[in-house]
Design a protein around this motif. Sequence first.
Motif, PDB file in Angstrom:
ATOM      1  N   PRO A 117       5.738 -11.220   3.883  1.00 18.39           N
ATOM      2  CA  PRO A 117       5.386  -9.814   4.119  1.00 18.39           C
ATOM      3  C   PRO A 117       6.147  -9.062   5.174  1.00 18.39           C
ATOM      4  O   PRO A 117       6.313  -7.972   4.803  1.00 18.39           O
ATOM      5  CB  PRO A 117       3.753 -10.055   4.650  1.00 18.39           C
ATOM      6  CG  PRO A 117       3.352 -11.447   4.187  1.00 18.39           C
ATOM      7  CD  PRO A 117       4.828 -12.231   4.192  1.00 18.39           C
ATOM      8  N   ARG A 118       6.569  -9.844   6.005  1.00 16.96           N
ATOM      9  CA  ARG A 118       7.511  -8.866   7.005  1.00 16.96           C
ATOM     10  C   ARG A 118       8.911  -8.456   6.364  1.00 16.96           C
ATOM     11  O   ARG A 118       9.452  -7.430   6.810  1.00 16.96           O
ATOM     12  CB  ARG A 118       7.809  -9.766   8.214  1.00 16.96           C
ATOM     13  CG  ARG A 118       6.800 -10.165   9.060  1.00 16.96           C
ATOM     14  CD  ARG A 118       6.780 -11.083  10.155  1.00 16.96           C
ATOM     15  NE  ARG A 118       7.329 -12.349   9.513  1.00 16.96           N
ATOM     16  CZ  ARG A 118       7.802 -13.254  10.357  1.00 16.96           C
ATOM     17  NH1 ARG A 118       7.820 -13.407  11.571  1.00 16.96           N
ATOM     18  NH2 ARG A 118       8.245 -14.386   9.408  1.00 16.96           N
ATOM     19  N   ASN A 119       9.201  -9.072   5.310  1.00 14.90           N
ATOM     20  CA  ASN A 119      10.333  -8.432   4.811  1.00 14.90           C
ATOM     21  C   ASN A 119      10.116  -7.569   3.279  1.00 14.90           C
ATOM     22  O   ASN A 119      10.929  -7.610   2.377  1.00 14.90           O
ATOM     23  CB  ASN A 119      11.103  -9.804   4.147  1.00 14.90           C
ATOM     24  CG  ASN A 119      11.639 -10.747   5.397  1.00 14.90           C
ATOM     25  OD1 ASN A 119      11.885  -9.931   6.562  1.00 14.90           O
ATOM     26  ND2 ASN A 119      11.848 -11.922   5.190  1.00 14.90           N
ATOM     27  N   VAL A 120       8.840  -7.133   3.265  1.00 11.75           N
ATOM     28  CA  VAL A 120       8.432  -6.448   2.182  1.00 11.75           C
ATOM     29  C   VAL A 120       8.344  -4.863   2.655  1.00 11.75           C
ATOM     30  O   VAL A 120       7.641  -4.682   3.614  1.00 11.75           O
ATOM     31  CB  VAL A 120       6.865  -6.577   1.510  1.00 11.75           C
ATOM     32  CG1 VAL A 120       6.677  -5.831   0.359  1.00 11.75           C
ATOM     33  CG2 VAL A 120       7.332  -8.088   1.060  1.00 11.75           C
ATOM     34  N   LEU A 121       9.213  -3.976   1.881  1.00  6.27           N
ATOM     35  CA  LEU A 121       9.065  -2.632   1.956  1.00  6.27           C
ATOM     36  C   LEU A 121       8.186  -1.973   0.859  1.00  6.27           C
ATOM     37  O   LEU A 121       8.493  -2.590  -0.437  1.00  6.27           O
ATOM     38  CB  LEU A 121      10.246  -1.889   2.227  1.00  6.27           C
ATOM     39  CG  LEU A 121      11.357  -2.391   3.214  1.00  6.27           C
ATOM     40  CD1 LEU A 121      12.636  -1.559   3.197  1.00  6.27           C
ATOM     41  CD2 LEU A 121      10.748  -2.524   4.541  1.00  6.27           C
ATOM     42  N   GLY A 148       8.454   2.459   3.561  1.00  7.48           N
ATOM     43  CA  GLY A 148       7.966   2.069   4.863  1.00  7.48           C
ATOM     44  C   GLY A 148       7.526   0.590   4.796  1.00  7.48           C
ATOM     45  O   GLY A 148       7.645   0.129   3.850  1.00  7.48           O
ATOM     46  N   ALA A 149       7.450  -0.003   5.915  1.00 10.34           N
ATOM     47  CA  ALA A 149       7.180  -1.643   6.084  1.00 10.34           C
ATOM     48  C   ALA A 149       5.698  -1.731   5.383  1.00 10.34           C
ATOM     49  O   ALA A 149       4.909  -0.939   5.590  1.00 10.34           O
ATOM     50  CB  ALA A 149       7.293  -1.828   7.334  1.00 10.34           C
ATOM     51  N   TRP A 150       5.650  -2.695   4.510  1.00 11.09           N
ATOM     52  CA  TRP A 150       4.213  -3.016   3.906  1.00 11.09           C
ATOM     53  C   TRP A 150       3.228  -3.276   5.010  1.00 11.09           C
ATOM     54  O   TRP A 150       2.184  -2.842   5.024  1.00 11.09           O
ATOM     55  CB  TRP A 150       4.479  -3.906   2.783  1.00 11.09           C
ATOM     56  CG  TRP A 150       3.255  -4.088   1.952  1.00 11.09           C
ATOM     57  CD1 TRP A 150       2.595  -5.204   1.998  1.00 11.09           C
ATOM     58  CD2 TRP A 150       2.193  -3.189   1.442  1.00 11.09           C
ATOM     59  NE1 TRP A 150       1.465  -5.149   1.146  1.00 11.09           N
ATOM     60  CE2 TRP A 150       1.204  -3.642   0.749  1.00 11.09           C
ATOM     61  CE3 TRP A 150       2.485  -1.849   1.344  1.00 11.09           C
ATOM     62  CZ2 TRP A 150       0.146  -3.065   0.318  1.00 11.09           C
ATOM     63  CZ3 TRP A 150       1.336  -1.050   0.547  1.00 11.09           C
ATOM     64  CH2 TRP A 150       0.420  -1.667   0.088  1.00 11.09           C
ATOM     65  N   GLN A 155       9.808  -0.836  11.570  1.00 12.41           N
ATOM     66  CA  GLN A 155      10.490  -0.030  10.556  1.00 12.41           C
ATOM     67  C   GLN A 155      12.096  -0.017  10.530  1.00 12.41           C
ATOM     68  O   GLN A 155      12.535   0.955   9.814  1.00 12.41           O
ATOM     69  CB  GLN A 155       9.858   1.422  10.816  1.00 12.41           C
ATOM     70  CG  GLN A 155       8.418   1.729  10.693  1.00 12.41           C
ATOM     71  CD  GLN A 155       7.873   1.773   9.323  1.00 12.41           C
ATOM     72  OE1 GLN A 155       8.597   1.631   8.231  1.00 12.41           O
ATOM     73  NE2 GLN A 155       6.667   1.694   8.999  1.00 12.41           N
ATOM     74  N   SER A 156      12.698  -0.959  11.395  1.00 13.68           N
ATOM     75  CA  SER A 156      14.053  -1.037  11.184  1.00 13.68           C
ATOM     76  C   SER A 156      14.593  -1.145   9.826  1.00 13.68           C
ATOM     77  O   SER A 156      15.679  -0.450   9.638  1.00 13.68           O
ATOM     78  CB  SER A 156      14.834  -1.956  12.256  1.00 13.68           C
ATOM     79  OG  SER A 156      14.151  -3.063  12.073  1.00 13.68           O
ATOM     80  N   ALA A 175       7.970   6.479   6.346  1.00 15.26           N
ATOM     81  CA  ALA A 175       6.462   6.943   6.715  1.00 15.26           C
ATOM     82  C   ALA A 175       5.810   5.623   7.449  1.00 15.26           C
ATOM     83  O   ALA A 175       6.198   4.229   6.989  1.00 15.26           O
ATOM     84  CB  ALA A 175       5.694   7.308   5.429  1.00 15.26           C
ATOM     85  N   GLU A 176       4.886   5.899   8.359  1.00 16.23           N
ATOM     86  CA  GLU A 176       4.028   4.591   9.147  1.00 16.23           C
ATOM     87  C   GLU A 176       3.292   4.185   8.225  1.00 16.23           C
ATOM     88  O   GLU A 176       3.225   2.877   8.132  1.00 16.23           O
ATOM     89  CB  GLU A 176       3.573   5.407  10.245  1.00 16.23           C
ATOM     90  CG  GLU A 176       4.267   5.729  11.493  1.00 16.23           C
ATOM     91  CD  GLU A 176       5.538   4.636  11.826  1.00 16.23           C
ATOM     92  OE1 GLU A 176       4.737   3.475  12.037  1.00 16.23           O
ATOM     93  OE2 GLU A 176       6.426   4.811  12.195  1.00 16.23           O
ATOM     94  N   ASP A 177       2.692   5.100   7.328  1.00 14.64           N
ATOM     95  CA  ASP A 177       1.572   4.157   6.717  1.00 14.64           C
ATOM     96  C   ASP A 177       1.746   4.530   5.128  1.00 14.64           C
ATOM     97  O   ASP A 177       1.372   5.445   4.597  1.00 14.64           O
ATOM     98  CB  ASP A 177       0.078   4.808   7.094  1.00 14.64           C
ATOM     99  CG  ASP A 177      -1.034   3.880   6.208  1.00 14.64           C
ATOM    100  OD1 ASP A 177      -0.701   3.239   5.351  1.00 14.64           O
ATOM    101  OD2 ASP A 177      -2.196   4.213   6.669  1.00 14.64           O
ATOM    102  N   VAL A 178       2.356   3.610   4.567  1.00 10.44           N
ATOM    103  CA  VAL A 178       2.799   4.011   3.097  1.00 10.44           C
ATOM    104  C   VAL A 178       1.762   3.714   2.261  1.00 10.44           C
ATOM    105  O   VAL A 178       1.492   3.939   1.176  1.00 10.44           O
ATOM    106  CB  VAL A 178       4.114   3.123   2.642  1.00 10.44           C
ATOM    107  CG1 VAL A 178       5.317   3.596   2.992  1.00 10.44           C
ATOM    108  CG2 VAL A 178       3.897   1.688   2.982  1.00 10.44           C
TER     109      VAL A 178
END
Length: 304
Positions: A117-121, A148-150, A155-156, A175-178
């Motif tokens: 999940p850390r690699n999902v946008l 944005g990051a899921w 957010q890098s 965006a912070e909250d996609v």
Amino acid sequence: MKIAIVGAGAMGSLFGGLLAEAGQDVWLLDVWPEHVETINRQGLSIERQGQVRTIKAQATTDPGRIGPADLVIVFVKSTQTAAAAVTARDLIGEAGVVLTLQNGLGNADVIAEVVDPRNVLAGTTSHGATLLGPGVIRHAGIGATVIGAWSSRDQSSARRAAEVMTRAGISTQVAEDVKVLIWEKFLINVGINAITALCGVKNGQLLDLEVTRDLMRLAVEEAVAVAKAQGIPIKDGAVERVYQVAAATGANRSSMGQDVDKRRQTEIAVINGAVVREAGRVGIPVPVNRTLTALIETLQAHYQ
Ligand code: KPL
């Protein structure tokens, strides 16, 4: 950046074509051999306001030919998301990220079951595109893209992807909250897609009669009630925003309309069907979305 597009239909080809034109190392992956062969033989043609340009691009039906990619963008229909997630996971190896810009609710969760999940946008895009034939698409409308990051706060990767996309002419914000954005785009599809598909009309024609505008409003209001019950902060004016998008994309046939016209399975399960599912979790009745879902399911089960 090495970028693989999983699902090179209209939108996948548009994004892949623009990124390739900007000099990125892009691979278009699709199951349609004629489309893939045409792109490899004569390039991808993009028609925009009557002008056609042809972009050199690499396409394949075989993910094994692509090798590790830094960014995989998933553009398959949501009925294919689970399979695409496995392909995407294999393509990113250790270091890449997967971005979904698909319609509907739940695609990022399906991908995050397979990909770390850390690699999902995730995100939304308001570009419009139509597949005209093998190797040829129309860029029907330019709009915002937000990603944005899921499920991570980092957010890098999203910023890097947004930079590359913006340089390719796909203006992209982070965006912070996609999740809220995906819900807002979802509400547009809830109000437009099934009704255009069932009535055989273009998006703009939904606005001609009060009775149709009322039907859209009821479908969207049900979905907003479900979102609010789940704590998703939807801004006021959701119905007006749906009417505005129907007007702005007036000459388009919605993606579900195009699916029904071509006798393809639709994305009903992640649009009005998702309203029904999510409503069940919070105990809210959604008869309009239930009816729209049942009608589309019946229609697509009986294609000739
Ligand atoms: O996203 C769309 C779709 O057709 O899926 C809209 C915004 C309704 C444009 O047609």
